[in-house]
Design an enzyme around this catalytic site. Sequence first.
Site, PDB file in Angstrom:
ATOM      1  CE  LYS A  15      -4.000   2.000   2.864  1.00 26.16           C
ATOM      2  NZ  LYS A  15      -4.701   1.587   4.014  1.00 26.16           N
ATOM      3  CB  SER A  34      -7.813   3.535   3.270  1.00 29.92           C
ATOM      4  OG  SER A  34      -6.879   2.955   4.308  1.00 29.92           O
ATOM      5  CB  SER A  79      -8.171   0.773   6.165  1.00 34.96           C
ATOM      6  OG  SER A  79      -9.021   1.943   6.360  1.00 34.96           O
TER       7      SER A  79
END
Length: 515
Positions: free
Chosen positions: A83, A164, A188
């Site tokens: 990420k 996210s 997330s």
Amino acid sequence: MRVQAMMLVAGVLAAQSAAGSAQVVPVGVAQANTAAALTRIKALNPKLNAVIAVDPGALDQARALDRQRMARGALFGLPILVKDNVDMAGPLPTTAGSLALKDNVTGRDAPFVARLRAAGAVLIGKTNLSEWANIRADASISGWSAVGGQTRNPHALSRNTCGSSSGSGAAVAAQMVDAAIGTETDGSITCPAAVNGIVGLKPTVGLVSRTHVVPISHSQDTAGPMTRDVKMAARLLSAMAGSDPADPATKDADARKTDYVAGLKPDALKGARIGVLRWATGWHGGVDARFEAALAVLKAQGAVLVDITASPNRREIGPNEFMVLLSELKADLNAYLATTPATVKTRTLADVIAFNKANAAAEMGLFGQDTFEKTELTKGLTDPAYLKARETSLRLAGKEGIDKMLADAKVEALIAPTAAPAWFIDPVNADQSPGGGAGGLAAVAGYPHLTVPMGGVRGLPVGLSFIGPAWSEARLLALGFAFEQAAPAMKLIPTFVQTVEESTDVQKLFSAAIR
């Protein structure tokens, strides 16, 4: 910027392909795995926007691994995406999806990334995310960032990926890679894992280092694996977990970590007492139906299910958690930004807010930054209001929440649906998820939360949550593994249709209704 990001990925892949064809080098396992992953990214990423950038040295990493004569690590030759709020050595910036960090080339690995490399993984690139890990504004669109554009769900391209860790979830679901890294403050990892139909594990806060990760909250932040199956999650966690002198929360990690793969047994559910969070159901009929099917599998495997109907005081937890996140975000983000290279001109949260205003057309065309602005007004980590909010939220979610439910029902884990099926990507009304699930308790308490696929609703995946006390990752993974082995048909394969209405099942129903 989305077009530029896509050009970067395509350009790197083309250069790597040309370089590879110019050399006559025997292809080893790591190189073959990496080349295959890069090929899949090149083919699928234009549909999904899951990958922000590919490391131009990915194949070189793989070749170096193949040349090693020493013992090979547990993740040897495994391509992994990370990420893009996690620092990674090499030429790629850590942007958190924001143009304010487009020049944030730190040249350093986050400690858990270094552990993955040491285990033989190939870190091939960065995944898209909800910008600033979805903390910039209340009315945001999950999966959107100014750097990467909008991530799309491979099960229906018009549907959201949740956030996210949006790109990590979509990339694994689309089989670009078998494993990616996400981060979670509240939902997330687990929400994008569930709505994309993969496995996601949010570890106990303090099991995995947070150093060199763009932060929100030192009370709740953690990185974790997002993978094709439970065994792969256990493999990654075994490599990632460990103490870090720079992160005081991890002081007990070395003593607590274990070989998570060794604990996976297909009969782990036999005799296991599991609490069923009935209060976390009833908000979506299709999800409830899949949950009942999952409960039947658990029973058939010998689990003893105990209904839990009394809910913790989640209404009081919410505002206290929000106060904690606002206060810690200002302090923690300022501390991270102070360590970035001189090329980064936004050195504080106030600088980021000013940058967004100055670049509003690119950064704030879809939603604003009201949460950032509220954060800037907070009074610091010695503020009595913050300290009271942290004590209250932690107590209600932990001691009087998860711990109490486990003790009262005499169970070792709790289960519930993870989240609603993926909702529409909506640039007018922002995220419109119907909510549900119980993962917020684990997030606030800092306890582990595993989600495993439990089928789908009209072709959209949904997940089954396993939640336990602090440091119970090994047991949760064992329970999730046994469930997964008993219910392989509950894992959906992406179809990449534009809308759910194009799926075979829904088309049949629509046609029948028309006749």
